[in-house]
Write an enzyme that holds these catalytic residues in place. Structure first.
Site, PDB file in Angstrom:
ATOM      1  N   GLU B  31       0.842  -1.198   0.000  1.00  0.00           N
ATOM      2  CA  GLU B  31       0.000   0.000   0.000  1.00  0.00           C
ATOM      3  C   GLU B  31       0.878   1.250   0.000  1.00  0.00           C
ATOM      4  O   GLU B  31       1.807   1.360   0.778  1.00  0.00           O
ATOM      5  CB  GLU B  31      -0.937  -0.024   1.220  1.00  0.00           C
ATOM      6  CG  GLU B  31      -1.649   1.280   1.535  1.00  0.00           C
ATOM      7  CD  GLU B  31      -2.520   1.798   0.405  1.00  0.00           C
ATOM      8  OE1 GLU B  31      -3.297   1.016  -0.180  1.00  0.00           O
ATOM      9  OE2 GLU B  31      -2.412   3.012   0.089  1.00  0.00           O
ATOM     10  N   SER B  45     -20.025   7.295   0.154  1.00  0.00           N
ATOM     11  CA  SER B  45     -21.298   7.499   0.852  1.00  0.00           C
ATOM     12  C   SER B  45     -21.580   6.441   1.912  1.00  0.00           C
ATOM     13  O   SER B  45     -22.505   6.596   2.707  1.00  0.00           O
ATOM     14  CB  SER B  45     -22.448   7.509  -0.164  1.00  0.00           C
ATOM     15  OG  SER B  45     -22.171   8.440  -1.186  1.00  0.00           O
ATOM     16  N   HIS B  49     -25.772  -0.856  -1.152  1.00  0.00           N
ATOM     17  CA  HIS B  49     -26.843  -0.632  -2.118  1.00  0.00           C
ATOM     18  C   HIS B  49     -27.766  -1.839  -2.251  1.00  0.00           C
ATOM     19  O   HIS B  49     -27.334  -2.986  -2.148  1.00  0.00           O
ATOM     20  CB  HIS B  49     -26.252  -0.290  -3.489  1.00  0.00           C
ATOM     21  CG  HIS B  49     -25.639   1.072  -3.540  1.00  0.00           C
ATOM     22  ND1 HIS B  49     -26.381   2.210  -3.754  1.00  0.00           N
ATOM     23  CD2 HIS B  49     -24.362   1.475  -3.377  1.00  0.00           C
ATOM     24  CE1 HIS B  49     -25.569   3.270  -3.733  1.00  0.00           C
ATOM     25  NE2 HIS B  49     -24.346   2.849  -3.509  1.00  0.00           N
ATOM     26  N   ARG B 311     -13.699   8.702  -7.091  1.00  0.00           N
ATOM     27  CA  ARG B 311     -14.082   7.357  -7.511  1.00  0.00           C
ATOM     28  C   ARG B 311     -13.248   6.920  -8.716  1.00  0.00           C
ATOM     29  O   ARG B 311     -12.851   7.744  -9.537  1.00  0.00           O
ATOM     30  CB  ARG B 311     -15.551   7.317  -7.953  1.00  0.00           C
ATOM     31  CG  ARG B 311     -16.584   7.550  -6.914  1.00  0.00           C
ATOM     32  CD  ARG B 311     -16.995   9.001  -6.881  1.00  0.00           C
ATOM     33  NE  ARG B 311     -18.370   9.213  -7.333  1.00  0.00           N
ATOM     34  CZ  ARG B 311     -18.938  10.399  -7.405  1.00  0.00           C
ATOM     35  NH1 ARG B 311     -18.272  11.490  -7.061  1.00  0.00           N
ATOM     36  NH2 ARG B 311     -20.174  10.521  -7.816  1.00  0.00           N
ATOM     37  N   CYS B 399     -11.578  12.419  23.773  1.00  0.00           N
ATOM     38  CA  CYS B 399     -12.414  13.135  22.799  1.00  0.00           C
ATOM     39  C   CYS B 399     -13.790  13.287  23.416  1.00  0.00           C
ATOM     40  O   CYS B 399     -14.510  12.320  23.591  1.00  0.00           O
ATOM     41  CB  CYS B 399     -12.494  12.365  21.480  1.00  0.00           C
ATOM     42  SG  CYS B 399     -13.796  12.938  20.363  1.00  0.00           S
ATOM     43  N   CYS B 441      -9.182  17.500  21.308  1.00  0.00           N
ATOM     44  CA  CYS B 441      -8.447  16.263  21.580  1.00  0.00           C
ATOM     45  C   CYS B 441      -7.171  16.105  20.782  1.00  0.00           C
ATOM     46  O   CYS B 441      -6.332  15.287  21.140  1.00  0.00           O
ATOM     47  CB  CYS B 441      -9.347  15.042  21.408  1.00  0.00           C
ATOM     48  SG  CYS B 441      -9.874  14.740  19.708  1.00  0.00           S
TER      49      CYS B 441
END
Lengths: 119, 474, 421
Positions: B31, B45, B49, B311, B399, B441
């Protein structure tokens, strides 16, 4: 000359007009404002504060401030000298960090740094 | 030598690494970024789906239909937040009603059975804040919401438990084949050998393919800008609200997140800058004004942050899944929406293909359960007391917006594939995700990262190389 | 597993407001006062406000934040007031049961009266929607203040500051004195939003330009950190003017774009919030709509001066003690305070007809007046009036009414505060 007073949060707009030998001061809310405005004309004075690194303390930073106003033109130099210091805990609020930075004003600690536990 | 090197630790790369673990496959994931889920996976989002939208016969339709039902069990096994909240596709005019009909047909063709046509009043009865100008809607109860990055972190962690190695901060420069050995040359002069390479490089998948001499597809970046609203706005909608595309263009969604915020977006703008995740005034304005078509009372003033996802839009307009023209180099590319929903099904499919290619057998005993970091915010007082009794660091709330404790933050760093930067901690614990957006925080989080990793504060970053939080000692 | 205790007055938040409330509650006869503080030390945000200029009203001397905090901490400790540190309150119920969390566990405390002094928080980047790179190097001024003044790390070397709130101005000077370069302070409004004295001694003294009617329209990044911001002039509607953009190279963008009362606990307790202040809505005893829960300091409305937050909190502490000692009060009818010309908001929002003693008003002007007269009217009759020079939205107004004036308000059916030119 127009001066914004920094003595207190009111921030009065003070006018200083030269009048014969001396000056007429208008717009000041108090006597300290008059002194401030006149001083601003000749030799502006300021208090200021800094954060300095401390070794061996329960916190790594001590806040320091001038004990009395210093000449504004000296601030940068004093700050530079103070930041070059190597400080170690313990430091108590009120301790003199650098004496006589300008006139009778000292640079003093504004916070307390205790020794780190276990040292 | 590895059996498989996966390039890219987004949701597909991690899901495939995880699925390959069931075959005892020796996997490494390479990566470029400092953490998993750093590309499109972290900025979308978060919708599971229903599967009615994709054209019948496409891979998108196939894997969406297969993927959606997998989420119930997967989210339980992997301990990530998922909820079937249902979705509406809103129509705003007469033409829209025909559009809904077409969508219903398409859904049925895709095998989605639970779709329902409802009129505007019914939509508003169920979702009182929906616009009066909505004339009708298609309702899909099986649509869900998920935290995409938490899902991916969970997949990566289980993959890691199943033996997959993760190599971060490493980009790929060239891929070659000699005999039966694939070689992946990486930045920093590193090189890895494997029997097979799987390209899950998201928006950069075409460049990675090109590095292997495979040039049969291109990926365009498609920017989507989002608003994230404060949790106080969760009353606006509990269902996901899509808009039927109109002559004015593709709509945006208004949807709750699994954590109770509201998401408005995304816009859609093709871009050449695939890593360009800067927001723009125009994009944000578009997202907000389009969102208001569905829910007029949305206010930009209730926003806590904005972000951009890019995307991976493929010129073939479908997923590319399969062995490329270079034997041993396998593409999982063009995975845009419904990619998140499809990922578990894609992973299962690809793992079976890879296993066949490498002659691996599915094991009967493999780790299935991955437990997440304890979530203090979601606990009862009794559970909290018990957790604090086990380790007092869970009694220090760092936090305050999201009620995240020091214990959770240290967990997030100490775990396998633990967080290495501020955003890594944030995605794993939600520290900094709240309405003050880490104002309170972040200094503490920075200090905890430094202390836990035993590195100087000056080396702590927001999100990997160069993104230093501070510029030095006073 | 969950401990339970009961207390007469519990103060939530151990900053200047909380300590003042606790001290006043103790002095008013509540001997069983408890202060709950999240942080490892008392003093709240004062600890990171190492600049001087605090305490002119309250202590008649010019102190830094830590020194000011130390005075209040000493006063609380002289009285033997219990202050529990590292303790976060996670909920306050309308029946005045407080649930808190510390390293010792989860605790439940029932209080006869509660004073909420939770302070405020800074408006973050997302709340004002500054477009651009999502990179490192964008901090709210207060966060930077904590990094520099408490942790001892430079938030940046070359800064641009957006917003001329007091913390932004103070940080311009602080960063400069610590050796950083502050390129400019940008303010979207046509005037500075902080105190004039801070403009003078934090910007002018250091030749830092204050660019009013300017904002940031884009944030640029290089290698994951801010590399510059694009600034632009704004028109009268505060919209960026196309073509006026210019680049300010920097590695840090500090935001001083507003403070918001911290009302998470209040909201959960069912306390009504005020549309303008964003803080609690209170009567002249600083009691919220929930009986026995009082609010003061920056969680009630954002103050310019710690002194005024403390003075306000003393009222809340005293009234909370009375409430606890008397076993509650019966609140009868009240009259809402209307904000007339030139007044954006006023605290208190309601005057009880049943009360007694002196009422203190604080008000935020909505416009600038070179010279004006602040009037408080009861049923159209002017019962208090004061001439003020240089009325500005940045400077909060504060008036202590005497008992006779206060009583007139209590019997009025219309109360209005306004500025007359």
């Amino acid at each position: 000359m127009e001066v914004v007073c920094t003595v207190c949060p009111r921030g009065c707009n003070i006018s200083v007009i030269s009048e014969g030998e001396g000056y007429a001061v208008q717009g000041n809310g108090c006597m300290r404002g008059k002194d401030y405005a006149l001083r601003e004309l000749t030799m502006p004075m300021r208090n200021f504060s800094l954060a300095l690194s401390v070794a061996g303390g329960d916190t790594d930073v001590v806040a320091v401030r001038t004990s009395a106003p210093v000449r504004r033109e000296c601030i940068a130099e004093i700050a530079l000298a103070a930041r070059a210091l190597t400080l170690s805990a313990p430091i108590k609020a009120g301790d003199v960090i650098i004496s006589k930075v300008d006139g009778d004003s000292d640079l003093i600690a504004a916070s307390t740094v205790n020794l780190k536990e276990g040292t | 030598m590895k059996d498989v090197i996966i390039i890219g630790a987004g949701v597909c790369g991690c899901a495939i690494a995880d699925a390959l673990g069931e075959y005892g496959c020796n996997v490494a994931v390479v990566e470029r970024a400092s953490d998993v889920a750093c590309g499109a996976t972290k900025a979308n989002s978060g919708i599971v789906h229903g599967g009615f939208d994709a054209t019948a016969g496409t891979l998108k339709a196939k894997f969406n239909a297969l993927g959606n039902p997998m989420f119930d069990e997967l989210s339980k096994q992997l301990d990530f937040p998922f909820r079937r909240n249902g979705a509406y596709v809103l129509a705003f005019d007469r033409a829209g009603i025909d559009g809904l009909e077409a969508l219903l047909e398409r859904g049925r063709a895709n095998g989605i059975k639970d779709l329902e046509r409802v009129d505007g009043d019914t939509v508003r009865l169920r979702n009182p804040h929906v616009s009066k100008s909505v004339t009708a809607a298609l309702y899909c109860p099986s649509s869900g919401i998920v935290s995409p990055y938490e899902m991916t972190i969970a997949l990566a962690e289980r993959a890691n438990m199943r033996g997959a190695e993760f190599i971060f901060n490493t980009g790929v420069t060239a891929i070659s084949r000699r005999g039966s050995v694939m070689t992946v040359d990486c930045t920093g002069g590193k090189s890895y050998a494997a029997r097979m390479v799987i390209n899950c490089a998201g928006v950069h998948a075409d460049e990675v393919a090109a590095a292997a001499g495979v040039h049969d597809f291109t990926i365009r970046g498609r920017r989507g800008e989002y608003y994230l609203l404060d949790k106080t706005q969760s009353y606006l909608t509990d269902a996901t609200l899509f808009q039927l595309p109109t002559s004015l263009g593709k709509g945006v969604l208004v949807a709750p997140t699994v954590h109770g915020n509201v998401l408005v977006g995304p816009t859609a703008l093709d871009t050449d800058d695939k890593d360009g995740v800067a927001t723009t005034a125009a994009g944000l304005e578009e997202a907000m004004s389009k969102g208001r078509l569905s829910v007029p009372s949305i206010s930009a003033r209730s926003a806590i942050t904005q972000f951009v996802g890019v995307r991976a839009h493929c010129d073939k307009d479908d997923f590319i899944i399969g062995m490329s023209s270079l034997q041993g180099f396998y593409n999982v590319a063009g995975i845009e929406s419904p990619g998140l929903t499809s990922a578990p099904a894609i992973a299962r499919y690809v793992a079976a293909e890879v296993a066949a290619y490498l002659s691996l057998k599915r094991k009967t005993d493999f780790i299935t359960v991955r437990k997440g970091i304890p979530c203090f915010a979601a606990m009862s007082d009794e559970e909290r007391a018990e957790l604090i009794a086990s380790d007092s660091r869970y009694g220090k709330i760092v936090c305050r917006c999201e009620c995240v404790t020091e214990g959770e933050i240290i967990d997030s760093i100490m775990r396998p594939l633990g967080a290495r930067d501020i955003d890594g901690v944030k995605r794993r614990t939600r520290a900094g995700m709240g309405r003050c957006q880490s104002g309170f925080c972040s200094p503490t989080v920075i200090q905890l990262i430094a202390d836990t990793l035993g590195v100087p504060v000056q080396s702590v970053t927001k999100c990997g190389a160069g993104s230093y939080a501070v510029t030095g000692r006073i | 597993m969950i401990n339970c205790e009961s207390r007469s007055v519990v103060v939530i938040g151990g900053g200047p407001a909380g300590l003042s409330a606790a001290i006043a509650a103790f002095d008013a006869g509540a001997k069983d006062v408890l202060v709950l503080e999240r942080d490892t030390r008392l003093g709240g945000i004062l600890n990171q406000c190492i600049h001087n200029g605090f305490g002119l009203t309250l202590f008649k001397s010019e102190l830094t934040g830590p020194e000011y905090a130390a005075r209040l901490i000493d006063m609380a400790s002289e009285r033997g007031i219990e202050c529990r540190l590292n303790t976060t309150v996670v909920s306050v119920a309308p029946d005045k049961t407080i649930t808190c969390v510390s390293e010792e566990g989860v605790f439940s405390i029932t209080a006869d009266a509660i004073v909420l002094t939770c302070g405020c928080r800074e408006r973050p980047r997302g709340a004002i929607g500054i477009a651009g790179a999502r990179c490192a190097g964008v901090y709210t001024a207060g966060t930077a203040q904590k990094l520099v003044n408490i942790m001892g790390y430079m938030a940046g070397r070359e800064c641009v500051i957006l917003g001329s709130g007091d913390i932004g101005l103070i940080m311009a000077r602080r960063m400069t004195l610590q050796g950083a370069k502050v390129r400019a302070v940008l303010e979207i409004m046509p005037r500075a939003s902080g105190l004039m004295r801070n403009v003078v001694q934090c910007l002018n003294d250091y030749d830092i330009p204050l660019m009013t009617s300017h904002t940031v329209v884009d944030v640029l990044s290089q290698g994951g950190r801010v590399s510059g911001v694009v600034a632009a002039k704004v028109d009268n509607d505060m919209r960026p003017i196309a073509g006026s953009e210019f680049l300010l190279p920097c590695d840090t963008l500090l935001l001083s774009v507003g403070l918001i009362p911290e009302t998470e606990l209040a909201r959960e307790a069912g306390i009504g919030l005020h549309r303008v202040t964003g803080g609690a809505e209170v009567d002249d005893t600083l009691m919220s709509n929930i009986d026995g829960i009082f609010c003061a300091g920056n969680m009630l409305h954002v103050h310019d001066l710690a002194d005024y937050a403390c003075l306000e909190s003393e009222v809340a502490g005293k009234r909370a003690a009375e409430y606890a000692i008397n076993g509650g009060v019966t609140r009868g009818a009240f009259t809402s305070v209307e904000c007339g010309d030139g007044i954006r908001y006023a605290v208190p929002m309601k005057i009880l007809s049943s009360g007694s003693g002196s009422i203190t008003f604080t008000a935020r002007p909505s416009a600038e007046y070179a010279l004006g007269r602040i009037c408080i009217e009861a049923d159209g009759e002017e019962i208090y009036s004061k001439r003020e020079a240089g009325i500005r939205p940045a400077t909060m107004l504060r008036y202590v009414l005497n008992s006779a004036q206060s009583d007139k308000l209590r019997s009025a059916s219309r109360i209005c505060i306004k500025v007359r030119e």
